[in-house]
Design a protein around this motif. Structure first.
Motif, PDB file in Angstrom:
ATOM      1  N   CYS A  34      12.323  10.551  -2.517  1.00  0.00           N
ATOM      2  CA  CYS A  34      13.072  11.807  -2.610  1.00  0.00           C
ATOM      3  C   CYS A  34      13.943  11.784  -3.861  1.00  0.00           C
ATOM      4  N   ARG A  35      13.991  12.912  -4.522  1.00  0.00           N
ATOM      5  CA  ARG A  35      14.877  13.041  -5.685  1.00  0.00           C
ATOM      6  C   ARG A  35      15.520  14.419  -5.661  1.00  0.00           C
ATOM      7  N   LEU A  57       6.273  10.025   6.109  1.00  0.00           N
ATOM      8  CA  LEU A  57       7.573   9.744   5.507  1.00  0.00           C
ATOM      9  C   LEU A  57       8.640  10.629   6.107  1.00  0.00           C
ATOM     10  N   GLN A  58       9.877  10.183   6.030  1.00  0.00           N
ATOM     11  CA  GLN A  58      11.017  10.962   6.520  1.00  0.00           C
ATOM     12  C   GLN A  58      11.254  12.149   5.604  1.00  0.00           C
ATOM     13  N   ALA A 100      16.119  15.701   2.002  1.00  0.00           N
ATOM     14  CA  ALA A 100      17.259  16.593   2.249  1.00  0.00           C
ATOM     15  C   ALA A 100      16.973  17.964   1.666  1.00  0.00           C
ATOM     16  N   VAL A 101      17.889  18.926   1.991  1.00  0.00           N
ATOM     17  CA  VAL A 101      17.680  20.322   1.571  1.00  0.00           C
ATOM     18  C   VAL A 101      17.643  20.433   0.059  1.00  0.00           C
ATOM     19  N   ASN A 102      18.525  19.679  -0.664  1.00  0.00           N
ATOM     20  CA  ASN A 102      18.607  19.798  -2.125  1.00  0.00           C
ATOM     21  C   ASN A 102      17.750  18.765  -2.842  1.00  0.00           C
ATOM     22  N   GLN A 103      16.703  18.227  -2.130  1.00  0.00           N
ATOM     23  CA  GLN A 103      15.838  17.226  -2.716  1.00  0.00           C
ATOM     24  C   GLN A 103      14.384  17.628  -2.596  1.00  0.00           C
ATOM     25  N   GLU A 104      13.528  16.936  -3.402  1.00  0.00           N
ATOM     26  CA  GLU A 104      12.092  17.133  -3.342  1.00  0.00           C
ATOM     27  C   GLU A 104      11.404  15.776  -3.417  1.00  0.00           C
ATOM     28  N   ARG A 105      10.126  15.681  -2.976  1.00  0.00           N
ATOM     29  CA  ARG A 105       9.419  14.410  -2.979  1.00  0.00           C
ATOM     30  C   ARG A 105       8.634  14.249  -4.279  1.00  0.00           C
ATOM     31  N   ILE A 143       0.860  -1.179   0.000  1.00  0.00           N
ATOM     32  CA  ILE A 143       0.000   0.000   0.000  1.00  0.00           C
ATOM     33  C   ILE A 143       0.893   1.223   0.000  1.00  0.00           C
ATOM     34  N   ALA A 144       0.595   2.202  -0.867  1.00  0.00           N
ATOM     35  CA  ALA A 144       1.387   3.422  -0.931  1.00  0.00           C
ATOM     36  C   ALA A 144       1.367   4.119   0.419  1.00  0.00           C
ATOM     37  N   ALA A 145       2.527   4.492   0.886  1.00  0.00           N
ATOM     38  CA  ALA A 145       2.613   5.145   2.196  1.00  0.00           C
ATOM     39  C   ALA A 145       2.096   6.572   2.113  1.00  0.00           C
TER      40      ALA A 145
END
Length: 507
Positions: free
Chosen positions: A444-445, A428-429, A432-437, A421-423
């Motif tokens: 995170c990417r 979610l955790q 990072a500063v230079n990442q997005e969901r 099942i999709a969380a």
């Protein structure tokens, strides 16, 4: 200090020399070496200042044309005045020699006779006697493509015959009294016209036979048939097998009468003929390979397949085709059972009751079985109408009979399989500063950068090839040390000069 400066000066000079580019000296290529002459002089005889004969021998492995060779005679008188005479081996002024090329066969001899002193000499020559009592000092055979063959007559030659005898490393002079010259030899000319016969059957992949078997299809062979109105001689010809770059050669001979067949089974040494069974060519040419009889060139196809073992490639009125070997007679068509797609099926073994004969290949093929005689499929299977095979029924869409999924899984309605099942993004955790969901996967990417950071300086332009700075540094160092060394050596003189200059200003 003085010696230290000198040492540093030498080191910097060496470094500067090594860092300087080195250019190759351009020079003309050396002249090519000439090959050793295939023609050598094996016997000679002269009287006083005139030659009587020369005997030449072709020690090469190929026929050598004599049209490009000359014999050169050199005389010297008492004052060492040199007189030379050059004569071609083949007299081009003779009308019978026009447009003809003469060859000396490999391991063949020819006698050059001068002024008719040798009866029936193969190569007659007319030489004028030099004036002033000059003595013959040198005889040579020359060709622009080879090193000259030279012999030097001696005073003791008068009335004697000289033969060169081959030793371990060279030819040695040996006198003999009998003029045993090779006068029965003849020069060779390439035959004109085409050879009247050509191959009509080739067996390249014979069947496996017992050692004592004499069957015709146990040995490889090439067959000819004389379909002319006269007998034909194979003398002066050779059979070639393979391709033009690496073909085998078999020297032939003998006569084939009209209406007769003849096969080539062996080589000149008696070994069985060997024909490459993956395809190639067979043809005839003259015995020295100077002329290919183009009308005899015959291509045979690949016979290496098991289906062609024991079959020959033969010529029929309709063209070339596979055949049953028959070296002693006319070419024989294959029986119908050996010829796929040819002949009737009346003499073939009948097919079984569950088979039928394919009209294209004459082979038996299984008859398709009807559904009524097939075994029933299992309760959870059904019969494929295209293949008549049983296959499993698709699982029901309900999940009542399936194993329950885990608490963090859900059942896919299309496949009835459990998947996670999709969380929820809130649990979610944080990224990072230079990442997005990623909203689709909740993973995170890295954030894609919309701008390109600028460099802190302009781009340097590099033009051409830059020389190494080591040489310039070395020469600068050499100049500085040289100047310092000069000041050190002439420090007293410079000090006195400085004092004199200052004295002038004080006045």
């Amino acid at each position: 200090m003085k010696y230290l400066l000198r040492g540093l000066l030498v080191v910097l000079l060496v470094v500067g020399f090594l860092s300087s580019p080195v250019r190759a000296i351009e020079a003309d290529p050396p002249a090519p070496w000439l090959d050793e002459s295939p023609l050598i002089i094996t016997a000679r005889y002269s009287v006083a200042q005139m030659p009587v004969y020369l005997e030449i021998y072709n020690e090469g492995s190929a026929a050598t044309t004599l049209n490009d060779w000359v014999v050169k005679l050199t005389w010297k008188d008492a004052a060492n005045t040199v007189t030379t005479t050059t004569k071609p081996l083949i007299d081009n002024t003779d009308p019978t020699n026009v447009d003809r090329t003469f060859y000396l066969p490999p391991k063949g001899y020819a006698v050059i006779g001068f002024n008719g002193l040798v009866e029936n000499a193969l190569l007659p020559q007319a030489i004028d006697s030099p004036a002033g009592g000059a003595v013959l000092s040198e005889i040579s055979l020359q060709n622009s493509n080879f090193r000259p063959t030279v012999v030097t007559p001696k005073a003791a030659d008068d009335g004697k015959k000289l033969r060169l005898v081959q030793g371990a490393t060279s030819y040695n002079e040996s006198y003999f009294e009998s003029a045993a010259l090779y006068q029965d030899e003849k020069l060779y000319e390439v035959p004109e016209g085409e050879f009247p016969l050509s191959p009509i059957e080739i067996l390249a992949n014979p069947k496996s036979c017992a050692p004592a078997s004499t069957d015709a299809d146990c040995r490889e062979y090439v067959k000819f048939y004389n379909n002319t109105n006269s007998d034909v001689s194979f003398d002066g010809t050779r059979l070639r097998i393979g391709d033009f770059a690496s073909a085998k050669s078999i020297r032939l001979g003998g006569m084939i009468k009209k209406g007769q067949y003849v096969v080539v089974l062996e080589t000149e040494t008696g070994d069985p003929l060997s024909i490459t069974n993956t395809g190639g060519y067979v043809w005839l040419e003259d015995s020295y390979g100077l002329k290919v009889y183009e009308g005899t060139i015959t291509e045979y196809i690949d016979a290496s397949a098991a289906t062609h073992k024991g079959q020959s490639w033969a010529k029929f009125s309709s063209g070339w085709d596979w055949a049953k070997p028959n070296p002693g007679g006319s070419n024989t068509q294959l029986p119908a059972e050996e010829e796929l797609g040819k002949g009737s099926s009346s003499n073939l073994t009948p097919c079984r009751s569950d088979q039928f004969r394919n009209p294209l290949t004459n082979r038996c093929k299984m008859i398709s079985t009807s559904n009524s005689s097939l075994q029933e499929c299992a309760p959870n299977q059904y019969r494929n109408p295209e293949t008549n095979r049983c296959r499993l029924l698709a699982s029901a869409s309900s999940s009542s009979s399936l194993k329950a999924c885990a608490s963090n899984q859900t059942r896919n309605p299309e496949t009835n399989r459990c998947r996670l099942i999709a969380a929820n993004a809130s649990s979610l955790q944080p990224c990072a500063v230079n990442q997005e969901r990623n909203p689709e996967t909740n993973r995170c990417r890295k954030v894609a950068s919309s701008t390109m950071p600028s460099a802190d300086h302009a781009i340097d332009e590099i033009v051409g090839r830059q020389n190494s700075p080591i040489g310039w540094v070395a020469f600068a160092g050499v100049g500085s040390l040289a100047a310092g060394y000069g000041v050190w050596e002439w420090r007293r003189e410079l000090a006195n000069s400085f004092k004199k200059i200052m004295g002038v200003f004080k006045k």
